[in-house]
Design a protein around this motif. Structure first.
Motif, PDB file in Angstrom:
ATOM      1  N   ASP A  96       0.762  -1.030   0.010  1.00  0.00           N
ATOM      2  CA  ASP A  96      -0.094  -0.148  -0.054  1.00  0.00           C
ATOM      3  C   ASP A  96       0.784   1.337   0.287  1.00  0.00           C
ATOM      4  N   PRO A  97       1.716   1.239   0.973  1.00  0.00           N
ATOM      5  CA  PRO A  97       2.606   2.685   0.862  1.00  0.00           C
ATOM      6  C   PRO A  97       3.425   2.735  -0.642  1.00  0.00           C
ATOM      7  N   PHE A  98       3.273   1.947  -1.396  1.00  0.00           N
ATOM      8  CA  PHE A  98       4.066   2.384  -2.505  1.00  0.00           C
ATOM      9  C   PHE A  98       3.143   2.184  -3.895  1.00  0.00           C
ATOM     10  N   ARG A  99       1.815   2.174  -3.482  1.00  0.00           N
ATOM     11  CA  ARG A  99       1.172   2.580  -4.533  1.00  0.00           C
ATOM     12  C   ARG A  99       1.210   3.930  -5.203  1.00  0.00           C
ATOM     13  N   GLN A 101      -0.934   6.466  -5.626  1.00  0.00           N
ATOM     14  CA  GLN A 101      -1.509   7.760  -5.099  1.00  0.00           C
ATOM     15  C   GLN A 101      -0.651   8.022  -3.708  1.00  0.00           C
ATOM     16  N   ASP A 102      -0.327   6.857  -3.062  1.00  0.00           N
ATOM     17  CA  ASP A 102       0.175   6.943  -1.643  1.00  0.00           C
ATOM     18  C   ASP A 102       1.833   7.764  -1.725  1.00  0.00           C
ATOM     19  N   VAL A 103       2.268   7.083  -2.825  1.00  0.00           N
ATOM     20  CA  VAL A 103       3.663   7.752  -3.309  1.00  0.00           C
ATOM     21  C   VAL A 103       3.730   9.056  -3.260  1.00  0.00           C
ATOM     22  N   HIS A 104       2.800   9.627  -4.511  1.00  0.00           N
ATOM     23  CA  HIS A 104       2.843  10.895  -4.611  1.00  0.00           C
ATOM     24  C   HIS A 104       2.240  11.814  -3.409  1.00  0.00           C
ATOM     25  N   ALA A 105       1.456  11.253  -2.612  1.00  0.00           N
ATOM     26  CA  ALA A 105       1.016  12.022  -1.387  1.00  0.00           C
ATOM     27  C   ALA A 105       2.063  12.034  -0.312  1.00  0.00           C
ATOM     28  N   ARG A 106       2.918  11.323  -0.095  1.00  0.00           N
ATOM     29  CA  ARG A 106       3.908  11.287   0.845  1.00  0.00           C
ATOM     30  C   ARG A 106       5.102  11.736   0.577  1.00  0.00           C
ATOM     31  N   PHE A 107       5.601  11.633  -0.750  1.00  0.00           N
ATOM     32  CA  PHE A 107       6.886  11.921  -1.239  1.00  0.00           C
ATOM     33  C   PHE A 107       7.021  12.880  -2.109  1.00  0.00           C
ATOM     34  N   THR A 108       5.997  13.428  -2.744  1.00  0.00           N
ATOM     35  CA  THR A 108       6.297  14.451  -3.803  1.00  0.00           C
ATOM     36  C   THR A 108       7.005  15.608  -3.203  1.00  0.00           C
ATOM     37  N   SER A 146      12.286   7.041   3.480  1.00  0.00           N
ATOM     38  CA  SER A 146      11.043   6.267   3.303  1.00  0.00           C
ATOM     39  C   SER A 146      11.257   5.238   4.464  1.00  0.00           C
ATOM     40  N   LEU A 147      12.585   4.783   4.755  1.00  0.00           N
ATOM     41  CA  LEU A 147      12.484   3.789   5.854  1.00  0.00           C
ATOM     42  C   LEU A 147      12.378   4.400   7.353  1.00  0.00           C
ATOM     43  N   GLY A 148      12.735   5.692   7.379  1.00  0.00           N
ATOM     44  CA  GLY A 148      12.401   6.230   8.802  1.00  0.00           C
ATOM     45  C   GLY A 148      13.490   5.670   9.747  1.00  0.00           C
ATOM     46  N   LEU A 149      14.784   5.211   9.501  1.00  0.00           N
ATOM     47  CA  LEU A 149      15.467   4.410  10.433  1.00  0.00           C
ATOM     48  C   LEU A 149      15.858   5.448  11.623  1.00  0.00           C
ATOM     49  N   VAL A 150      15.835   4.822  12.801  1.00  0.00           N
ATOM     50  CA  VAL A 150      16.174   5.568  13.795  1.00  0.00           C
ATOM     51  C   VAL A 150      17.817   5.544  13.898  1.00  0.00           C
ATOM     52  N   GLY A 151      18.438   6.791  14.054  1.00  0.00           N
ATOM     53  CA  GLY A 151      19.985   6.769  14.109  1.00  0.00           C
ATOM     54  C   GLY A 151      20.675   6.538  12.987  1.00  0.00           C
ATOM     55  N   ALA A 343       8.474   1.175  -7.917  1.00  0.00           N
ATOM     56  CA  ALA A 343       8.730   1.753  -9.515  1.00  0.00           C
ATOM     57  C   ALA A 343       8.155   3.120  -9.555  1.00  0.00           C
ATOM     58  N   HIS A 344       6.975   3.191  -8.676  1.00  0.00           N
ATOM     59  CA  HIS A 344       6.164   4.630  -8.739  1.00  0.00           C
ATOM     60  C   HIS A 344       7.144   5.806  -8.162  1.00  0.00           C
TER      61      HIS A 344
END
Length: 395
Positions: A96-99, A101-108, A146-151, A343-344
């Motif tokens: 879902d996070p890589f669909r 619509q979700d990619v554009h909403a979160r990452f643009t 995208s991964l949001g890794l701590v540290g 891909a998106h």
């Protein structure tokens, strides 16, 4: 000897040829030996688009789930190295996070700001090596975000990626893996565990762990796979797209006159030179395909580069043409159950980077003193992409 006589073109193919400029040889193989035995690969090479699709769609007969799969030896089982229900279980938390619509909403916003920042950083100089100064840093920053890794900032992610890739490459070449790969994977594991423990809505890894579909070691393995794909192939995708546009001034003029054509430029670049040129599969049964008798256990290598220039599908396949009507039939992101999850996002990054470069670097052109071309057996991109542009005189 029987195989050499049966597949003379494949038997005569060299690694140097495949690494430097494979396209003339791939065209010969596609026309005469569309599934050919290549001793230099220790397996079969599939170059015709319809046969490539058949292999990638049939995961029951042509699998990634094999002990020889090098990435799994370094990071453990992941969505990249399992099939069927197990593959769906590994992939589902990230789908879902890589669909689109979700990619554009979160990452643009983040991607556009980061691309602009990187281009602005080189703009006053009038010249740069774009692969390592813009394309690579953008890909690393987006993976880190995208991964949001701590540290772990972008520099840490890149250092882990480099070490893990080196270990995978060692195993692929039949060598012992560099211990730095295991050390980097341990650092990645620690960061993933800290990220999951911290919780929050920002990290894809937290969401994957909380889905209860994956155990924590499996979340770590998939984080490594996402890191690998998100950096290596996206950097190459951006660099290849810039190179293709700048090497074809007529096509570049079309994009400058109509920036909406940048999407067509991206698809055509993906078709002409996919950043990942091949994907590996292993035969689970004896099967005849393209006139070749493949045996159970044989390595079957799908040439995405060969399939993407199939003249039965693409007219004038060696040309770079933004007006081509079917460029999106390219297979650069593979096909079937292992179609590239990112891909998106990769398209979004490439689009933002191209637009930032063309908007902020007037007269952008290849540096004539440093000619370049894509190279690489598996991952194809220019070793360096040196460019120049016009810097307004200071008043």
């Amino acid at each position: 000897m029987v195989t050499a006589r049966r597949f003379p073109l494949g038997s005569a193919t060299s690694l140097t040829e495949l690494e430097d400029d494979p396209h003339p040889r791939l065209a010969l193989l596609r026309a005469r030996e569309p599934v050919s035995w290549l001793p230099v690969l220790g397996g079969w090479l599939v170059t015709r688009r319809d046969l490539a699709l058949r292999v990638m769609r049939d995961a029951a007969t042509f699998t990634v789930d094999d002990p020889r799969f090098s990435t799994a030896q370094v990071v453990g089982p992941s969505m990249l190295s399992v099939e069927g229900a197990e593959h769906k279980r590994h992939r589902a938390p990230f789908t879902d996070p890589f669909r689109t619509q979700d990619v554009h909403a979160r990452f643009t916003g983040f991607v556009e700001q980061e691309a602009a920042r990187l281009v602005e950083g080189v703009r006053p100089r009038g010249s740069a090596e774009l692969r390592r100064e813009v394309a690579g840093p953008l890909a690393v920053s987006v993976v880190a975000e995208s991964l949001g890794l701590v540290g772990a900032d972008a520099e840490a992610v890149l250092s882990w990626y480099d070490a893990i890739v080196s270990a995978v490459s060692d195993i692929t070449a039949g060598l012992s893996a560099n211990p730095a790969g295991a050390a980097a994977f341990d650092q990645l594991r620690g960061s993933v565990e800290a990220t999951v423990a911290a919780g929050g809505d920002a990290s894809l890894l937290v969401a994957a762990a909380e889905s209860k579909r994956l155990k924590l070691p499996e979340v770590v393995a998939n984080a490594a796979v996402l890191m690998f794909g998100g950096i290596e192939t996206t950097e190459g995708m951006i660099a290849n797209a810039v190179l293709h546009l700048l090497a074809h001034p007529g096509q570049l003029a079309l994009v400058l006159a109509d920036p909406d054509l940048v999407d067509a430029a991206i698809e055509e670049s993906l078709r002409l030179e996919p950043a990942a040129a091949v994907v590996d599969r292993y035969a689970t049964a004896d099967v005849t395909i393209g006139g070749a008798d493949v045996r159970r256990g044989d390595l079957v290598v799908v040439s995405l580069a060969g399939a993407n220039r199939d003249p039965e599908v693409f007219q004038d396949p060696d040309g770079f043409d933004l007006r081509r009507g079917n460029s999106r039939l390219q297979l650069a992101f593979a096909h079937g159950p292992h179609f590239c999850l990112g891909a998106h996002l990769a398209r979004l990054e490439t689009r933002a980077c191209l637009l930032a470069l063309l908007d902020r670097l007037p007269g952008l052109r290849l540096d004539p003193a440093s000619p370049t071309a894509p190279r690489g057996l598996v991952f194809r991109k220019p070793p360096a992409l040196r460019v120049r542009w016009d810097v307004p005189a200071q008043r």
